[in-house]
Each structure stands twice: as C-alpha cells, then as structure tokens.
Design a protein around this motif. Structure first.
Motif, PDB file in Angstrom:
ATOM      1  N   GLY A   9      25.427  -7.901 -29.872  1.00 51.84           N
ATOM      2  CA  GLY A   9      26.097  -6.622 -29.991  1.00 51.84           C
ATOM      3  C   GLY A   9      27.038  -6.425 -28.837  1.00 51.84           C
ATOM      4  N   ARG A  12      26.962  -3.987 -22.669  1.00 46.58           N
ATOM      5  CA  ARG A  12      26.584  -2.698 -22.095  1.00 46.58           C
ATOM      6  C   ARG A  12      27.328  -2.483 -20.787  1.00 46.58           C
ATOM      7  N   GLU A 243      10.821   1.086 -27.887  1.00 48.20           N
ATOM      8  CA  GLU A 243      11.516   0.423 -28.993  1.00 48.20           C
ATOM      9  C   GLU A 243      11.870   1.371 -30.139  1.00 48.20           C
ATOM     10  N   ARG A 246      14.936   3.433 -29.225  1.00 50.18           N
ATOM     11  CA  ARG A 246      16.124   2.717 -28.761  1.00 50.18           C
ATOM     12  C   ARG A 246      17.411   3.246 -29.402  1.00 50.18           C
ATOM     13  N   ALA A 247      17.380   3.495 -30.693  1.00 49.25           N
ATOM     14  CA  ALA A 247      18.607   3.901 -31.389  1.00 49.25           C
ATOM     15  C   ALA A 247      19.114   5.256 -30.921  1.00 49.25           C
ATOM     16  N   SER A 248      18.235   6.068 -30.366  1.00 52.90           N
ATOM     17  CA  SER A 248      18.636   7.409 -29.926  1.00 52.90           C
ATOM     18  C   SER A 248      18.945   7.480 -28.435  1.00 52.90           C
ATOM     19  N   ARG A 250      20.938   5.887 -24.835  1.00 53.98           N
ATOM     20  CA  ARG A 250      22.022   5.068 -24.296  1.00 53.98           C
ATOM     21  C   ARG A 250      21.424   3.898 -23.522  1.00 53.98           C
ATOM     22  N   SER A 251      22.159   2.807 -23.477  1.00 57.13           N
ATOM     23  CA  SER A 251      21.712   1.632 -22.731  1.00 57.13           C
ATOM     24  C   SER A 251      22.771   1.213 -21.724  1.00 57.13           C
TER      25      SER A 251
END
Length: 381
Positions: A9, A12, A243, A246-248, A250-251
């Motif tokens: 992806g 970051r 985990e 994760r989608a919600s 920021r990384s």
C-alpha cells in the motif's frame, strides 16, 4: 518487540522524535496549561501514576491553570478519584468511573504477578486463593486496614504462610483502594485499604472494552506503537486489539521504521512550536508510557535518571525533552529548587527555567519565609 513490517500500500509518513514529542506534550497538556478542572484532566490522561502521594499534585500543577492542592484533595475525600493498582501493576490516581473499567482490564497483570513474583509466588503455592478472597473481602470492607493488619488477620487462617505473602495475594486478587488521608496534600498516614466496590458504592465493569482503553491511550500519549501501548498498560497481545481498529486509525512510521497508530482527528503540532520548561515529579506517566521514550528523554539521559538507590529523580523539561533533575530543599525557613542540568543552558532557557521554578515554589512551598533557585554545574560540563 521488533519493528512492525511494512505492509503493501501507500508509504506512510515518517514522524521525527521531535514531532512525536510535540504531539505527546500537546495531548499531555504540557505545551500550555489548560483551563479545565482536575477531574477532567485525570480522565483525559487516563489516570496519573501516583506511587508517591504528592506526585499527582505536581503533575496537575504542571498541566492546569489555577490548580490548587485543595481541588485534588477534595476529589479524594469525595470519592470521585481513588488511588489503586492498575496499569503496569503500579498505583495510579484514577477517576471512580475509570477505576470500574481499568482495574478489571489490568487484573491479568496481578494474576501474572501471583505466578511469577520471586518473593511471594512460592510461599503462596499451597494457599487456596479463592478461599483467601472469601476471607479477605469482608475483613477489608468491615474497615480499611493496613497491609500489616490484614496479613495478621489472614495468618489466623493460614498460619504456615507469612502474613506479608497473604496480604500481597489479597492486593493482587481484590481491587483495593488506598483511602484518605493517604494521598491528601499535607497529610500523612500509612496506606489503608478497602475494596473499590465498598468505597465507591458501585460494582466494577464485568466486560470492559480493551479497544476503548487503547483509543484513550492514543488520545493522551499518541501517536504510538503497539509496543508503546503495552509498555504503558502492562498488558500483552494488544496487537489483537489494534488490528480491528486499524481501518479507523491513522498510521505513521517513526525514524526507526516502527509503525505508529493515531486517532484520525488528533492534533499534530509543528515541531517548532515552543515548549516551555516544566518541572515534572518522579514517575510522571509522560516519561514511562512508551517503549521508545526518545520523544521525551534521550537514552543517555534516561540512564542518568536511573539512580543506584532506586529513587526516581524529578525531571526538568526544557524545549520539550528532559534536560535535568530537580528537588526542593527546605532549610531554616527557605525553600530552594536545586536544579542539576544535564547540559549547559543558554541565558534565555536559564531565565525561563528560573521563572518556572519560582512558580513551583509559590505552589509547593507557600509557607516558606523565602524562596531560592539554584543551578548546579551541568553534568556535561
């Protein structure tokens, strides 16, 4: 824990130690004092480490505008906050509401201690711990007791096990709060314990949510890695909690390539935002709540803070990182802030530190006939 591997992806963004430091200081209310009440601050910070009875007062003074010791003392006396063992198996000052969730979440730490404690595990091996809970709870709810008093009473049921071991087991197995006057500014007294349920008149949450705890941690200490979360809480296997979130979240990456998580709308101040001097007490959570603490203190200075006698010094922050140690000395009516810098301070920084030290003395030593600020020779010369 090894660095988190990169996943497929988009790349970051990388946050430097200074950027991470400014973000944490902002969320810790250390970039500017906030105009909120003490209870609001304690809940935002997810509690304050409070091994020393006075530590929480200094932590709040460093963070809040207009804070007075009477405010926190009143919260303790009114049972709106309590001193109890939670994160990392250490004494924290938490709100009554947080006590009901954080203490059950951290019970696994106390269970682990019962199995692994080098001093207590072996003597307790033959003790029926369920029966110990049945005996200890009514004793503690009848009236608050010291560890020594509780151990003596329990030893009547287990005469072959030392009273200290039995009291320690009760402390691990039951949610015990230290009742006032312990923790009240200007008062002294041995820790006396009773159950949180008895003291607060409410039960603990039977199904507390680890995810909620993780999100609140990020709000007070983020951005942070899974290892950071585990260091702060004392819990393991938190990647399993992160985990699904994760989608919600920021990384980011830090300078070492470790993956960091953060709330989607959390503020990230510019790295050049001014960070005024702050006098932090021993065990302040901002210094103890990350696996990689270089956002606040260098590895070299961290070693300097590890004293041979085990007493953690008070930390002085200059420009957002630990730059020295301090203590208050009282002699012949004078209260002095004695500062040991780790490196030479320029004149502007020295003046700012001296001004903050005067404010510290006005808070902590208002009864002294005179105040003084003394700078020792810097450790680096």
């Amino acid at each position: 824990m090894p660095n988190s591997p990169r996943t497929s992806g988009p790349a970051r963004a990388t946050l430097s130690a200074r950027e991470l430091g400014r973000a944490t200081l902002e969320r810790q209310f250390l970039l500017r004092r906030r105009d909120v009440n003490a209870l609001t601050a304690i809940e935002h910070l997810v509690g304050l480490e409070a091994q020393a009875p006075s530590s929480a007062y200094y932590q709040l003074w460093s963070r809040l505008a207009g804070f007075t010791p009477d405010e926190l003392a009143g919260l303790l006396l009114d049972r709106k906050v309590v001193r109890i063992v939670v994160m990392r198996g250490t004494i924290h000052l938490v709100s009554a509401a947080d006590c009901a969730t954080l203490r059950p979440l951290t019970q696994v730490i106390m269970d682990r201690d019962l199995r692994t404690n080098m001093l207590h595990a072996k003597p307790l091996a033959d003790v029926d711990l369920d029966r110990l809970v049945e005996v200890a709870r009514p004793l503690l709810e009848q009236e608050p007791r010291t560890n020594a008093e509780l151990g003596t009473l329990l030893a009547e049921h287990w005469p072959t096990c030392g009273p200290g071991h039995l009291a320690h087991a009760a402390r691990d197995l039951l949610p015990l709060v230290q009742v006032p006057p312990r923790g009240v500014w200007g008062q002294r007294g041995q820790p006396r314990l009773t159950t949180a349920e008895s003291w607060l008149g409410r039960g603990l949450d039977p199904q507390p949510a680890p995810a909620t705890m993780v999100l609140r941690y990020l709000g007070a200490f983020g951005p942070a890695s899974v290892a950071d979360m585990q260091t702060w809480s004392g819990l393991t296997r938190l990647r399993e909690v992160v985990e699904p979130l994760r989608a919600s979240l920021r990384s980011f990456d830090d300078d070492n390539g470790t993956q960091l998580f953060d709330l989607p709308d959390a503020e990230l101040p510019a790295p050049d935002v001014p960070a005024p001097p702050r006098f932090l007490p021993d065990f302040d959570n901002v210094l103890r709540s990350h696996a990689d603490r270089t956002r606040i203190i260098s590895d070299v200075d961290r070693k300097r803070m590890n004293t041979r006698n085990g007493v953690t010094p008070n930390a002085l922050l200059v420009d957002g990182t630990v730059a020295g140690m301090w203590r208050i000395i009282r002699a012949r009516g004078t209260a002095t802030v004695a500062i040991t810098p780790f490196r030479r301070l320029d004149s502007a920084a020295r003046d700012a530190v001296a001004d903050e030290a005067e404010r510290l003395l006005a808070f902590a030593a208002a009864d002294a006939s005179s105040h003084d600020v003394q700078f020792g020779v810097s450790v680096d010369g």
